[in-house]
Each structure stands twice: as structure tokens, then as C-alpha cells.
Design an enzyme around this catalytic site. Structure first.
Site, mmCIF file in Angstrom:
data_model
loop_
_atom_site.group_PDB
_atom_site.id
_atom_site.type_symbol
_atom_site.label_atom_id
_atom_site.label_comp_id
_atom_site.label_asym_id
_atom_site.label_seq_id
_atom_site.Cartn_x
_atom_site.Cartn_y
_atom_site.Cartn_z
ATOM 1 N N ASN A 204 -0.303 -4.816 -6.273
ATOM 2 C CA ASN A 204 -1.081 -6.643 -6.969
ATOM 3 C C ASN A 204 -0.660 -6.312 -8.158
ATOM 4 O OD1 ASN A 204 -2.322 -6.261 -4.425
ATOM 5 N ND2 ASN A 204 -4.326 -5.904 -4.926
ATOM 6 N N MET B 62 -5.342 -6.187 -14.377
ATOM 7 C CA MET B 62 -4.281 -6.333 -14.492
ATOM 8 C C MET B 62 -4.037 -4.954 -13.596
ATOM 9 S SD MET B 62 -0.773 -7.416 -16.049
ATOM 10 C CE MET B 62 0.020 -6.064 -16.651
ATOM 11 N N CYS B 63 -4.057 -5.272 -12.171
ATOM 12 C CA CYS B 63 -2.810 -4.692 -11.259
ATOM 13 C C CYS B 63 -4.277 -3.847 -10.399
ATOM 14 C CB CYS B 63 -1.954 -5.054 -11.305
ATOM 15 S SG CYS B 63 -1.092 -5.825 -12.572
ATOM 16 N N THR B 64 -3.364 -3.109 -9.538
ATOM 17 C CA THR B 64 -3.604 -1.967 -7.947
ATOM 18 C C THR B 64 -2.803 -1.831 -8.104
ATOM 19 O OG1 THR B 64 -6.310 -3.124 -8.469
ATOM 20 C CG2 THR B 64 -5.531 -1.223 -6.756
#
Length: 342
Positions: A19, A1-3
Site C-alpha cells: 500500500n 506510509m504504507c504496508t
């Protein structure tokens, strides 16, 4: 989940992008959190505090702070880490519910160094919560960054916090753990190795791309150029709309993105499912003690046609208070779900 990506030297400003990737809509809204709010740990209520700094936060289900920026220039970002192990809750330790973990730091600290010092002194234990939608319990780690360009990543292993604290730790994604990510990225051409820059949506590949591209940004001449440059990096690490990978909620589409100017206190939000961009300068919000908590309704108002866009400080409205997901509320949700099945 995500950056999450930090650009600490954007012509005198610290710019951070992230993100949010997940397999279901998180019904995210923005909330103002003025200073002077009394809170507790969401577990045993042994740890209480009054917020020292005001902030603007992005939430999940209006119950959990998952991203945000405070008026001192400290920002926080919650990401998924499947390897997280918070241990069995120990009443003898200082505890924080996952739902209010990030908010605690935004409420109380101006810098990453202050936050890290408290973690080391308190040996705080994060207590895992249930997913209010009935999914798997969240497994998350936390990034903090500040207006000096400092950065840390906080992960849990065997019930203990592992803090990676350095201005050099600019990029964070998901699995594997951060120490392994640092080793993997050194194999990439231009980052210490000879392997080509990878292009998949794997967390390790996103880590490599974000690290590569943020290190090659030109110096911006304006704040607009700095924000646009950061959006270009995190969009490169975004995940397209798709069916989630089985058993991996983090291996899912990007729902939204934020870019924060920690120096000038601007918070920019872009949705991929309700595609408009909105932003707010914290100096234009009332974050003084006694001010109401205000909500910017992105779920209903962030639409392409006739929706909100641009500078939105005047669009926040009084919608009650942000009630963090406490363990007591979790027990009520679980009981209600069980009753409904009878």
C-alpha cells in the site's frame, strides 16, 4: 506510509503486495526503464552506472522511484520511517540520493543477496532530499524482495545502514524501527502472544494484521487467485480516506496498491483515488538496451469511465525520460520558491 507483504510460497510463485499511504496525491505514473541507461548517484556524481536490468516502476511526481519490479524478479518498495537518521553527508562515502535509492538496486541486481552484499561492502550513505512540493524532507526505509522468496529491509540509524535480511521478514510497515516491530508482533495471539489481533491504522497494528493474515492464506490454484488473495491482505491493512494525523504524513489514506508476481514478472496497480486496476507483464514490454523510456499516464487516464483498465502493455507512450530528483534540481527548486516569495 504504507504496508508491504511478501507471500513466498503461493503455489510456486512469490507474490508481494504493498500500500502507498500519504497525505497528498503523489501524481503517480508507471514508467518503463530499459537496460543500458546511464545514471549517477544524484549527489556528487561520483557513483555512476549503466543499468543492467530493465524494470517497470511507479513514481512520485515523475521524479522519484517508489515501487517497482525488474526483469530478473527483484522488486523494491519505499515506505515511510520517521526514525530514519541518514547522518551528515560525508563526501568520502559512497552516496545515493533518496530519489534514486531504490532504482539503483533494480538497475543493478537480480537478487536480494547481491544487493545486501553491495550495501555491506560499500557502506552506502543515503542523502536526504527536500520534498519538491514544499513539505517535510522524506524519512524513508526500503524493502527489497526477489523471485527466490528472499527479503530485506534497509533502515538508517546514526548515518549507517541497518539491514534486516531473512526470508522470514515478510511484512514491513512504518514506525517503530523493524527490530521493535518484530518484538511487538510476538505479543499477538496466533503470532506468539495472547493479545487480540489489533484493528487500528497504527503501523504496529497493520504489521500484526498483515503478518497474521498472510500466514493463513490458502494455496492458490491460479495466478488470479494468488493476486486476489494478496489484494485481500493489503486491503485489510489499508487506511481509509481521512484527514491526516497532525505531523504524521504516514498516518494518512491509502492512495494506491500494487501486487507483483516476482516469479512470472507481472505488475498489478490499483488506485483508490482513480479506481481502476491495470497490469502488465514485463515480458510484453520493450526493456532492451536503446529502447525508449515509456510512461503510462495514470494521472489522466486511470478513470472509471472511459479510462484504461486491464492489461496495458500497449498503452505506454514516449513522454521523454524519467528525470530523477537530484540535489542540483532541489537547489534550483528552492531558489525558485524563494524568488517567487520576493
Amino acid at each position: 506510509m504504507c504496508t508491504r507483504v511478501v507471500w513466498p510460497d503461493a503455489n510456486g510463485a512469490v507474490i508481494v503486495g504493498r500500500n502507498m499511504d500519504f497525505h497528498k496525491d503523489l501524481m503517480t505514473n508507471l514508467w518503463t526503464q530499459p537496460k543500458g541507461i546511464t545514471r549517477d548517484d544524484g549527489v556528487q556524481r561520483k557513483l555512476t552506472w549503466i543499468s543492467k536490468y530493465g524494470s517497470v516502476v511507479a513514481t512520485a511526481f515523475d521524479m522519484i522511484s517508489v515501487d517497482g519490479l525488474n526483469e530478473a524478479g527483484l522488486a523494491g518498495h519505499v515506505l515511510w520511517l520517521a526514525e530514519s537518521d541518514y547522518g551528515t553527508p560525508e563526501d568520502s562515502r559512497t552516496q545515493l540520493s533518496q530519489a534514486i535509492w531504490m532504482q539503483y538496486f533494480l538497475d543493478n541486481y537480480a537478487t536480494v543477496a547481491e544487493a545486501v552484499e553491495w550495501i555491506e561492502k560499500s557502506d552506502v550513505q543515503v542523502v536526504q532530499m527536500m520534498d519538491p512540493t514544499g513539505g517535510a524532507p522524506p524519512a524513508i526505509h526500503l524493502a527489497l524482495d526477489d523471485a527466490t522468496g528472499d527479503s530485506c529491509i534497509i533502515e538508517y540509524s546514526d548515518g549507517k545502514p541497518k539491514v534486516y535480511h531473512s526470508r522470514e521478514y515478510r511484512v514491513m510497515t512504518n514506525s517503530p524501527t523493524y527490530d521493535q516491530q518484530l518484538e511487538l508482533v510476538r505479543t499477538i495471539s496466533g503470532l506468539g502472544g495472547d493479545q487480540p489481533l489489533p484493528g487500528s491504522t497504527l503501523a504496529s497494528d497493520r504489521f500484526a494484521r498483515a503478518t497474521y493474515y498472510v500466514s493463513r492464506l490458502d494455496q492458490p490454484q491460479t495466478q488470479l487467485q494468488a493476486i486476489a488473495a494478496m489484494f485481500s491482505v493489503i486491503r485489510n491493512a489499508a487506511q481509509p480516506f481521512r484527514i491526516p494525523d497532525p505531523g504524521k504524513p504516514d498516518a494518512s489514506q491509502t492512495l494506491w496498491q500494487t501486487v507483483s508476481d516476482l516469479t512470472n514478472k507481472r505488475y498489478v496497480f490499483e488506485s483508490t483515488t482513480r479506481p481502476n486496476i491495470v497490469w502488465v507483464d514485463l515480458g510484453d514490454l520493450d526493456l532492451t538496451e536503446g529502447a525508449p523510456q515509456l510512461k503510462l499516464n495514470l494521472v489522466n487516464e486511470l478513470t472509471v469511465e472511459h479510462g484504461i483498465a486491464g492489461e496495458v502493455s500497449g498503452k505506454f507512450a514516449d513522454s521523454g525520460t524519467l528525470s530523477f530528483l537530484t540535489l542540483e534540481l532541489e537547489r534550483q527548486l528552492i531558489a525558485a520558491a524563494a524568488k517567487a516569495k520576493q
